[in-house]
Structure formats: C-alpha cells, structure tokens
Design a protein around this motif. Structure first.
Motif, mmCIF file in Angstrom:
data_model
loop_
_atom_site.group_PDB
_atom_site.id
_atom_site.type_symbol
_atom_site.label_atom_id
_atom_site.label_comp_id
_atom_site.label_asym_id
_atom_site.label_seq_id
_atom_site.Cartn_x
_atom_site.Cartn_y
_atom_site.Cartn_z
ATOM 1 N N GLY A 24 0.876 -1.322 -0.043
ATOM 2 C CA GLY A 24 0.135 -0.007 0.033
ATOM 3 C C GLY A 24 0.834 1.190 0.142
ATOM 4 N N TYR A 25 0.284 2.291 -0.849
ATOM 5 C CA TYR A 25 1.418 3.436 -0.917
ATOM 6 C C TYR A 25 0.493 4.826 -0.848
ATOM 7 N N ASP A 26 -0.528 4.298 -0.051
ATOM 8 C CA ASP A 26 -1.408 5.828 0.560
ATOM 9 C C ASP A 26 -0.660 6.448 1.448
ATOM 10 N N ASN A 27 0.644 6.122 2.075
ATOM 11 C CA ASN A 27 1.125 7.068 2.895
ATOM 12 C C ASN A 27 2.080 7.957 1.931
ATOM 13 N N VAL A 28 2.147 7.789 0.747
ATOM 14 C CA VAL A 28 3.024 8.666 -0.232
ATOM 15 C C VAL A 28 2.192 9.749 -0.921
ATOM 16 N N ASP A 29 2.335 10.949 -1.090
ATOM 17 C CA ASP A 29 1.656 11.692 -1.678
ATOM 18 C C ASP A 29 2.046 11.668 -3.225
ATOM 19 N N LEU A 30 1.452 11.100 -3.799
ATOM 20 C CA LEU A 30 1.864 11.043 -5.227
ATOM 21 C C LEU A 30 2.129 12.115 -6.304
ATOM 22 N N ALA A 31 0.944 13.097 -6.032
ATOM 23 C CA ALA A 31 0.776 14.052 -6.661
ATOM 24 C C ALA A 31 2.078 15.088 -6.302
ATOM 25 N N ALA A 32 2.541 15.141 -5.031
ATOM 26 C CA ALA A 32 3.789 16.115 -4.542
ATOM 27 C C ALA A 32 5.066 15.458 -5.216
ATOM 28 N N ALA A 33 4.930 13.919 -5.289
ATOM 29 C CA ALA A 33 6.385 13.488 -5.769
ATOM 30 C C ALA A 33 6.465 13.758 -7.097
ATOM 31 N N THR A 34 5.221 13.584 -8.028
ATOM 32 C CA THR A 34 5.340 13.701 -9.545
ATOM 33 C C THR A 34 5.891 15.428 -9.641
ATOM 34 N N ALA A 35 5.045 16.307 -8.847
ATOM 35 C CA ALA A 35 5.526 17.589 -8.924
ATOM 36 C C ALA A 35 6.830 18.059 -8.919
#
Ligand code: 3PG
Length: 307
Positions: A80-91
């Motif tokens: 599970g990767y719900d602990n990572v802010d994917l949008a922030a990572a991509t940005a």
C-alpha cells in the motif's frame, strides 16, 4: 556517490537491513539508516542529501520532497502506498514505486491467525468453534487475498471472493468461488477478510449495513487499512448484534472505546504487525533495494505507481 536512505519508523528485521546493505553497496552506492525516528525534523534532516529512499508506512509528503533536493526515487517496501503523496512526488519529479507481493504471505498468515483467535474466543477458556467447513469471503483478490484463500482452503473453509478489478477466471482458477458484490460477500459469509487498499472509493465503505447483514456469529478480519471502516457504523453494529466480532491489524481511532465497550469481541494489534516478519522484511526490503539499483543503472521504472 549515490546515497540510499532507509527511513523506517517501524524498523526492518536486522537481517533484512544486512541484505539491503549488501545490494546497495555491491552496486557501489552508499547506505544510510534512520530507524525509529521520533520527529519529522529527524526525517527531514536525513533526507536532505539522499538520492533514493526506502520506506514502509512512513508518511512521505510535500515536506519531505521539499527537503530532499537530490531525491529521485522513493520505494515503499510493501504494497500500500497511501502513505505517499503521489501528486507531490510527481510535482518534484520523483519516481514512486512499491514492491507488490513481497510481504503478502506474512499478512495472510496473520489474517488466518486472527480468524483462529476469534473462533476460539480469544483463548478465554470457553468452547469455541473450528474454521473447517465455515464460509470465508475475501474482499479483494490481490496478492494478500490470494494467499488468504490458499491458506484458508488448507483449513477446509469454503472460500469466495469479490474483486471488480480481478478477472473472474483468476479467482476460479485458484479454486475460489466468485462473488458478484460486496453486499453478497458480507451477507453470505461468516468470516470476511478485508484486503482492499485505502482509496477514495473504499474509505469508510465498510459500516453498519454490511456488518448487520452478516450471518449469525459474523467475524470481520481487517489486515488492510483502518480508513476503510466507518467506525461509527462498526460501533453501532457491535452494539446491536452481540454475536459480531471485529479483529484488526490496523487499530481504529476509537480502539480504546471499542475495547472498553465490547471486550474480547474486538481485538487490535498494538502496532501493524502483518508484514512484521523476518521473511517479509527480507523480501520487501531487498526488492526495494534492487529496484533502486535497477532504476539508477538501467533506468527501470517497472514498479512505478505515480505518473
Ligand atoms: C503494506 O501495505 O505493505 C502493509 O500494510 C505493510 O505495511 P508495513 O510495512 O508498514 O508493515
């Protein structure tokens, strides 16, 4: 030199860290370790010069990406990767990966262990019941769900599963009956194993109505995420039906109140323990390290989960 930081508030077994170190150092990279950290500041300081990050359920959001100016890849050693802010990572141009399947047997074994515990009335000395011949519904037939099915069949349980994202033939090929709806899964099974991720679609999706529809003596085992449960609905159902039980490896926010009100009809591990085995730590940790090496050496983004 490329620096790989392992930042785990809940540490891996030492033997897994040794394995991670070997993979990282054999590739000519440097390993740094931040375990059992107590504050956000410690984490933000440690990531400042890291090129890659290995985490578990550790929260990684905008603050981490803003502080980690060299960071190129984060691998969540787990599913599970719900602990990572994917949008922030991509940005911030950071690749995020997980290691699917590497810790799923460990989680599934715990789910069955909790089923036995519920069936035996939390080992309180009273006569319990057996799992053999009982119905088990698996909510989501991903890696954990498949392992739960395999082990439950060994117990002689009658297993069915619902999963709108998994082809019916995959479920059937595992010798498991296909259930068409979540409502039917709860209505028709004495035991339900929750193995869904926390997504906008699943958050608070299990509550009063589903629990109240369960057969007599219904037991819900949640080794997935606390967020998928509507805790108010859970408390109301447990209050109205003295035969229901809820056992979870993901402690609800209202754990203390639920334990006080419902005694051994509820059970919560003090810390998420599903993936907390040496084997799961070794599998997931080493897979994470290998994925990082493959990313830097070959440009592989095979397990990328952000765009
Ligand atoms: C996962 O998503 O892989 C499991 O929930 C395990 O999480 P953990 O690494 O925090 O124990």
């Amino acid at each position: 030199m490329t620096k790989v930081l392992v930042a785990t508030e809940k540490p891996f077994a030492a033997v897994a860290v040794d394995g991670i170190r070997k993979v990282v150092e054999d590739a000519g990279f440097e390993l740094a370790l931040l375990e059992k950290y107590n504050s956000r500041e410690e984490l933000l300081k440690a990531v400042a010069d890291a090129d890659a990050l290995i985490i578990r359920s550790d929260k990684v959001g905008e603050d981490v990406f803003a502080a980690a100016l060299k960071l190129k890849i984060v691998v969540r050693a787990g599913a599970g990767y719900d602990n990572v802010d994917l949008a922030a990572a991509t940005a911030h141009g950071v690749v995020v990966e997980n290691t699917p399947g590497q810790n799923s047997n460990a989680v599934a074994e715990l789910a069955l262990g909790m089923m036995v515990m519920a069936a035996r009335n939390s080992y309180d000395g009273t006569s319990g019941s057996e799992l053999m011949g009982k119905t088990l519904g698996i909510q989501a037939f991903g890696q954990v769900g498949r392992n739960v099915a395999r082990i439950a069949k060994g117990f002689g349980m009658n297993v069915s599963a619902v999963d709108p994202y998994c082809p019916a033939e995959v479920i059937r090929e595992a010798g498991v009956e296909v259930c068409d709806s979540v409502a039917d899964l709860y209505r028709n099974n004495k035991y339900v194993s929750v193995n869904i991720p926390a997504t906008p679609e699943t958050i608070k999706s299990i509550g009063y109505d589903l629990l109240m529809s369960m057969p007599k003596g219904g037991v819900v085992i949640n080794t997935a995420r606390k967020e998928v449960i509507d805790e108010e609905g859970l408390a109301k159902a447990l209050d109205e039906r003295a035969d229901l039980k809820y056992f979870a490896d993901v402690k609800p926010d209202s754990a203390a109140e639920l334990t006080e009100r419902f005694g051994n009809r509820v059970f919560f591990t003090p810390k998420k323990m599903g993936a907390q085995t040496a084997e799961a730590n070794i599998n997931a940790g080493i897979a994470a390290a290998r994925q990082i090496v493959a990313y830097f050496k070959e440009g592989s983004e095979r397990f990328r989960v952000n765009k």
